[in-house]
Enzyme design. Structure first.
Site, short mmCIF file in Angstrom:
data_model
loop_
_atom_site.label_atom_id
_atom_site.label_comp_id
_atom_site.label_asym_id
_atom_site.label_seq_id
_atom_site.Cartn_x
_atom_site.Cartn_y
_atom_site.Cartn_z
N LYS A 143 0.82 -1.18 0.00
CA LYS A 143 0.00 0.00 0.00
C LYS A 143 0.88 1.26 0.00
O LYS A 143 0.44 2.34 -0.37
CB LYS A 143 -0.87 0.04 1.27
CG LYS A 143 -1.81 -1.13 1.43
CD LYS A 143 -2.56 -0.98 2.76
CE LYS A 143 -3.36 -2.23 3.07
NZ LYS A 143 -3.94 -2.18 4.42
N GLY A 144 2.12 1.13 0.46
CA GLY A 144 2.93 2.29 0.81
C GLY A 144 3.16 3.33 -0.27
O GLY A 144 3.38 4.49 0.03
N GLU A 158 7.84 2.56 -5.86
CA GLU A 158 7.88 2.01 -4.50
C GLU A 158 8.09 3.12 -3.49
O GLU A 158 8.65 4.18 -3.81
CB GLU A 158 9.00 0.96 -4.46
CG GLU A 158 9.33 0.35 -3.12
CD GLU A 158 8.21 -0.46 -2.49
OE1 GLU A 158 7.10 0.08 -2.33
OE2 GLU A 158 8.46 -1.62 -2.10
N ASP A 159 7.64 2.89 -2.26
CA ASP A 159 7.82 3.91 -1.22
C ASP A 159 9.24 3.92 -0.66
O ASP A 159 9.86 4.97 -0.53
CB ASP A 159 6.80 3.73 -0.09
CG ASP A 159 6.77 2.32 0.50
OD1 ASP A 159 7.51 1.44 0.01
OD2 ASP A 159 6.00 2.09 1.44
N ASP A 208 14.36 -1.09 1.88
CA ASP A 208 14.95 -1.35 3.19
C ASP A 208 15.97 -2.49 3.00
O ASP A 208 17.09 -2.24 2.56
CB ASP A 208 13.79 -1.71 4.13
CG ASP A 208 14.18 -1.81 5.57
OD1 ASP A 208 14.99 -1.00 6.03
OD2 ASP A 208 13.68 -2.71 6.28
N LYS A 261 17.06 3.17 2.34
CA LYS A 261 17.89 3.06 3.55
C LYS A 261 19.12 2.23 3.20
O LYS A 261 19.10 1.00 3.36
CB LYS A 261 17.12 2.34 4.67
CG LYS A 261 15.99 3.11 5.30
CD LYS A 261 15.36 2.24 6.39
CE LYS A 261 14.10 2.84 6.95
NZ LYS A 261 13.40 1.89 7.85
N PHE A 277 12.99 4.01 11.48
CA PHE A 277 11.66 3.64 10.99
C PHE A 277 10.84 4.90 10.77
O PHE A 277 10.67 5.70 11.70
CB PHE A 277 10.96 2.70 11.96
CG PHE A 277 9.70 2.13 11.38
CD1 PHE A 277 9.76 1.04 10.52
CD2 PHE A 277 8.47 2.70 11.65
CE1 PHE A 277 8.60 0.52 9.94
CE2 PHE A 277 7.30 2.20 11.07
CZ PHE A 277 7.38 1.11 10.22
N ARG A 331 -0.26 6.99 7.38
CA ARG A 331 0.01 7.08 5.93
C ARG A 331 -0.37 8.44 5.37
O ARG A 331 0.20 8.91 4.39
CB ARG A 331 -0.81 6.01 5.17
CG ARG A 331 -0.43 4.58 5.48
CD ARG A 331 -1.14 3.65 4.50
NE ARG A 331 -1.12 2.27 4.91
CZ ARG A 331 -0.16 1.39 4.63
NH1 ARG A 331 0.90 1.79 3.95
NH2 ARG A 331 -0.24 0.15 5.04
P1 IMP Z 1 12.33 -4.48 2.07
O1 IMP Z 1 11.75 -5.68 1.41
O2 IMP Z 1 13.04 -4.85 3.36
O3 IMP Z 1 13.17 -3.63 1.18
O4 IMP Z 1 11.13 -3.66 2.64
C1 IMP Z 1 10.40 -2.85 1.86
C2 IMP Z 1 9.03 -2.59 2.46
O5 IMP Z 1 9.04 -2.55 3.89
C3 IMP Z 1 8.61 -1.24 2.01
O6 IMP Z 1 7.90 -1.33 0.81
C4 IMP Z 1 7.76 -0.75 3.17
O7 IMP Z 1 6.43 -1.13 2.94
C5 IMP Z 1 8.30 -1.46 4.38
N1 IMP Z 1 9.18 -0.57 5.16
C6 IMP Z 1 10.54 -0.59 5.20
N2 IMP Z 1 11.04 0.37 5.97
C7 IMP Z 1 9.97 1.06 6.44
C8 IMP Z 1 9.83 2.23 7.29
O8 IMP Z 1 10.78 2.84 7.79
N3 IMP Z 1 8.53 2.63 7.52
C9 IMP Z 1 7.45 2.00 7.00
N4 IMP Z 1 7.54 0.94 6.20
C10 IMP Z 1 8.78 0.46 5.91
MG MG Z 2 6.21 -0.63 0.16
#
Ligand code: IMP
Ligand code: MG
Length: 193
Positions: A48-49, A104-105, A108, A136, A157, A170
């Site tokens: 959703k982000g 993408e938002d 991480d 990040k 976070f 959000r």
């Molecule tokens: P990844 O798969 O670890 O890269 O995570 C990506 C997803 O985790 C993002 O699309 C976000 O939805 C969520 N996410 C990662 N870091 C944060 C944060 O600091 N706040 C809120 N959602 C996060």
């Molecule tokens: Mg996301």
């Protein structure tokens, strides 16, 4: 649950509304220049982000494009990853031969986008690029090629502008860090990325 104002939960605004909007205007200009000779672009929003980022970006793009949505899940309702990624909402349309831009938002660990990229490349798009508002770098576990990046941020976070904590915050028009007392003891689930 007591009624309270969302903004009382904020410890720090990391990226202001104005900074976000200025940077997104620059991203839109870059994207537009790169796709100017392409007949159609498919902006693929990762739910959703990324929904707010997509809606602002889309309105700034003066090139023909479609929008579509995918939802993948990798996060619990807390602030740490559950590791596994799965598609919870897939595209109905065939993307063979299409120019796809993933919106993408935040990146991480990189697991979500690495998985999506592999999955989408197997469907033979004409091109596949990635646009993320936030990144990040310190948290990266899996390498992902990013074509358009809004901001590198520290390992904190964050919420706002589409990003949630336990599905809330959000709607905040900026990127913020919450006060430590807001975080409930973590429970594991697997919805809500
Ligand atoms: P990844 O798969 O670890 O890269 O995570 C990506 C997803 O985790 C993002 O699309 C976000 O939805 C969520 N996410 C990662 N870091 C944060 C944060 O600091 N706040 C809120 N959602 C996060
Ligand atoms: Mg996301």
């Amino acid at each position: 649950m007591p009624t309270r104002a969302l903004r009382e939960d904020i410890a720090e605004v990391l990226i202001s509304e104005e900074q976000l909007q200025n940077r997104i205007r620059e991203l839109a200009r870059d994207i537009q220049a790169d796709y100017v000779d392409v007949e159609n672009v498919l902006l693929l929003c990762v739910l959703k982000g990324a929904y707010i980022f997509l809606s602002d970006l889309s309105r700034l793009l003066d090139i023909p494009h479609e929008v579509d949505f995918m939802a993948v899940s990798s996060y619990g309702s807390g602030t740490t990853s559950s590791g596994a990624v799965r598609i919870v909402l897939d595209l109905k349309q065939d993307i063979t031969g299409q120019h796809v831009l993933i919106v993408e938002d935040i990146i991480d660990s990189g697991r979500t986008l690495a998985y999506m990229r592999r999955n989408l490349l197997a469907r033979s798009p004409a091109s596949l690029r990635i646009c993320t508002l936030l990144n990040k770098p310190e948290r990266r576990e899996v390498d992902v090629p990013v074509d358009y990046l809004g901001f590198d941020i520290p390992d904190k976070f964050v919420v706002g502008y589409g990003l949630d904590y336990a599905q809330h915050y959000r709607n905040l028009p900026f990127i913020a860090v919450l006060k430590p007392e807001v975080f409930a003891p973590e429970v594991s689930g697997d919805e809500g990325a």
